[in-house]
Scaffold this active site. Sequence first.
Site, PDB file in Angstrom:
ATOM      1  N   SER A   1     -14.602  -7.143 -11.184  1.00 23.82           N
ATOM      2  CA  SER A   1     -14.208  -6.360 -12.362  1.00 23.82           C
ATOM      3  C   SER A   1     -14.884  -6.939 -13.611  1.00 23.82           C
ATOM      4  O   SER A   1     -16.098  -7.113 -13.611  1.00 23.82           O
ATOM      5  CB  SER A   1     -12.681  -6.375 -12.465  1.00 23.82           C
ATOM      6  OG  SER A   1     -12.214  -5.385 -13.330  1.00 23.82           O
TER       7      SER A   1
ATOM      8  N   ASP B   1     -11.348   2.340  -4.686  1.00 25.48           N
ATOM      9  CA  ASP B   1     -11.287   1.880  -6.074  1.00 25.48           C
ATOM     10  C   ASP B   1     -11.757   3.009  -6.992  1.00 25.48           C
ATOM     11  O   ASP B   1     -12.928   3.361  -6.985  1.00 25.48           O
ATOM     12  CB  ASP B   1     -12.187   0.649  -6.225  1.00 25.48           C
ATOM     13  CG  ASP B   1     -12.143   0.034  -7.625  1.00 25.48           C
ATOM     14  OD1 ASP B   1     -11.541   0.625  -8.539  1.00 25.48           O
ATOM     15  OD2 ASP B   1     -12.716  -1.065  -7.777  1.00 25.48           O
TER      16      ASP B   1
ATOM     17  N   HIS C   1      -8.542  -0.785  -6.822  1.00 23.73           N
ATOM     18  CA  HIS C   1      -9.295  -1.819  -7.532  1.00 23.73           C
ATOM     19  C   HIS C   1      -8.791  -3.225  -7.181  1.00 23.73           C
ATOM     20  O   HIS C   1      -9.559  -4.185  -7.158  1.00 23.73           O
ATOM     21  CB  HIS C   1      -9.181  -1.571  -9.038  1.00 23.73           C
ATOM     22  CG  HIS C   1     -10.047  -2.457  -9.876  1.00 23.73           C
ATOM     23  ND1 HIS C   1     -11.403  -2.574  -9.678  1.00 23.73           N
ATOM     24  CD2 HIS C   1      -9.758  -3.283 -10.915  1.00 23.73           C
ATOM     25  CE1 HIS C   1     -11.909  -3.433 -10.569  1.00 23.73           C
ATOM     26  NE2 HIS C   1     -10.930  -3.871 -11.318  1.00 23.73           N
ATOM     27  N   ASP C   2      -7.502  -3.337  -6.904  1.00 20.89           N
ATOM     28  CA  ASP C   2      -6.922  -4.641  -6.547  1.00 20.89           C
ATOM     29  C   ASP C   2      -7.514  -5.232  -5.275  1.00 20.89           C
ATOM     30  O   ASP C   2      -7.303  -6.418  -4.996  1.00 20.89           O
ATOM     31  CB  ASP C   2      -5.403  -4.512  -6.363  1.00 20.89           C
ATOM     32  CG  ASP C   2      -4.657  -4.610  -7.684  1.00 20.89           C
ATOM     33  OD1 ASP C   2      -5.300  -4.929  -8.706  1.00 20.89           O
ATOM     34  OD2 ASP C   2      -3.433  -4.386  -7.687  1.00 20.89           O
TER      35      ASP C   2
END
EC number: 2.3.1.46
Lengths: 385, 385
Positions: B156, B323, B356-357
């Site tokens: 990220s 994501d 996204h995690d």
Amino acid sequence: MTPGISANSVGVVTAEKILIETPLTLACGVVLPSHELMVETYGTLNADKSNALLICHALSGSHHAAGVYAEGEKPGWWDAYIGPGKAMDTDRFFIVSLNNIGSCFGSTGPTTINPQSGKPWGADFPVLRARDWVESQRLLMEHLEIQQWAAVIGGSLGGMQAMRWALEHPDKLANSIVIASSMKLTAQNIAFNELARRAIQSDPDFYAGDYLDNNTAPRRGLALARMIGHVTYLSDELMGQKFGRELRSGTFTQGEAAPIEFQIESYLNYQGEKFSGDFDANAYILITKMLDYFDLSREYQNDPVQAFSHANCDFLVVSFSSDWRFSPQRSREITDALIAAGKNVSFAEIDSDQGHDAFLLPNPRYEQVLGNYLSRVADKLEGAA
Amino acid sequence: MTPGISANSVGVVTAEKILIETPLTLACGVVLPSHELMVETYGTLNADKSNALLICHALSGSHHAAGVYAEGEKPGWWDAYIGPGKAMDTDRFFIVSLNNIGSCFGSTGPTTINPQSGKPWGADFPVLRARDWVESQRLLMEHLEIQQWAAVIGGSLGGMQAMRWALEHPDKLANSIVIASSMKLTAQNIAFNELARRAIQSDPDFYAGDYLDNNTAPRRGLALARMIGHVTYLSDELMGQKFGRELRSGTFTQGEAAPIEFQIESYLNYQGEKFSGDFDANAYILITKMLDYFDLSREYQNDPVQAFSHANCDFLVVSFSSDWRFSPQRSREITDALIAAGKNVSFAEIDSDQGHDAFLLPNPRYEQVLGNYLSRVADKLEGAA
């Protein structure tokens, strides 16, 4: 054609407040001895009252779906689709549009007076389900002495009402038009609604819903709630096209210390502020909860095929390619269940980069799909008459 | 293997506060005469100091990436990937993990004392860019007397730093590992960040950022900000699997009047509350702005190929299928630009339903991709030594 009132506009319209004197028993058990509905109609009811089309609004909608209140004013929210020669053709249909109970545009709801207390209902307005809106609409139908809707139509939460109508009152509608909708929300959808409610409830001016008593309103919270909704109703692509990474002001240079704002930020702030002056926070909470609770087949052993087997009408199901809150997959599920239940169903997935908002916006293919379907409905009615 | 400290854990670790005495000139023009960094290291620096790996954290990360502070405590945020025999193998690498300036876990930032005023920096902490974090990391590198990182790695915002390193200091890293990242945020991403900031700024306990002076903190606003982020970091699929439409309590029956809550709602509320006790609101605003401002190729005529032509290292780019904040498409754009710039790049899109995690969570395929790549890096180092 003037910009205010074009040739295919329904023109200047007025809303009527209708008192429904038949008691309305809500799903939660509360009985409203009477209730008021703000209603607009467009077009003319035919002699055998068979050409009536009911419009069901979504979360933030009102009865003002088409035309203008005065020349130069902003037209109703579905004006692109309602008018002479438009998809919902007022030369052929008598269109009924109401503000549903629990909303805040004049119909009985959190901002109207609770006759028992003599004060606005506020946070005490009873919990609502989509079926309560349908039941209130049925009482309006009785009041208008209409036996059957030619079609019940709605997008998003409006589509949920159109489906509920088909299950609850199979003989009272000939067609159910379900646009950008779903048989139930996903966990992600519920989560976004919870964020919106949380934004409102965190505002110190919310006063646990009793803000009217405190002569204030949780405007910042409601603005943020709307902004959250707005971001999710748009597609990523469209936001990219509309705003990209354009700056509202300033440039990106070394040594830049001033706050920098992207256009998308000021746009959202503007939308949030505007909405917070137009809408009621308790109504927003009430109606997002109604969305969360909706589950078409809960009382049909969670089997949508069994649910739809109770329907008697024909269906049109429409979805939009870039809608990620009520994705095309949700509409395909509705269509698949209808097919499995042996119902007549037309399904169209419309190419659009407008996200969930697409159901409100001009789109030639969508106009064509909706117009052709309703034109066949009108042909049939006029042939039978 | 005890649950607290397993055989492949780095075990009990301690953080060190390092004073960087070289002045740091920020992109905005402000000079920090000195600054402090909280740092953890895992593994052993080899004799020629060639096996150092720099970890760059994302929005809410800290220096505590692996191991535990005491037996039974929660391990660091990337513990699944750091340890003996793990993807980032502490038997082979010396891993450096820091809390970046502007964050709130002990490094110079909004919650530390501004020497000029004698009070916490609060909202006066200067605007930061990712390049400022890279520059501070470079000063830490000097302090540690490391000449070249074997790899700079991050997910990220961490991946943005890994890319910035490659452009700013081409000879100071051998590999750049860019995970679930992007060359710049989309308008939708900026919008979600703006919603989070707005949530914080709307909290009456925010006091325009001077909440510390008022002995309070905008906890409700920060909780909501985190909830907004959290919803977008998860995938719709995963939320459906984890929570579906399960109720926390109560049932859906006719006559139900009590408020009904879905599990997803209580989960989000819990996550928000927890975070609001751990993180600082000014830091959240500062770091989301840093994300928004990041634009890899702005000063290279907006041409990523031209930007990456300045790089000298090899690249690994990793994305995750579900994501939607930093979608695989963003990673493909990075990879395409690197290929066009003639760089060595490996790209893997990992199947995952974690959104996204995913870059933080155990995933065998991801472990394998990362482990194999870093194993080849270590082989080369050890062959050269």
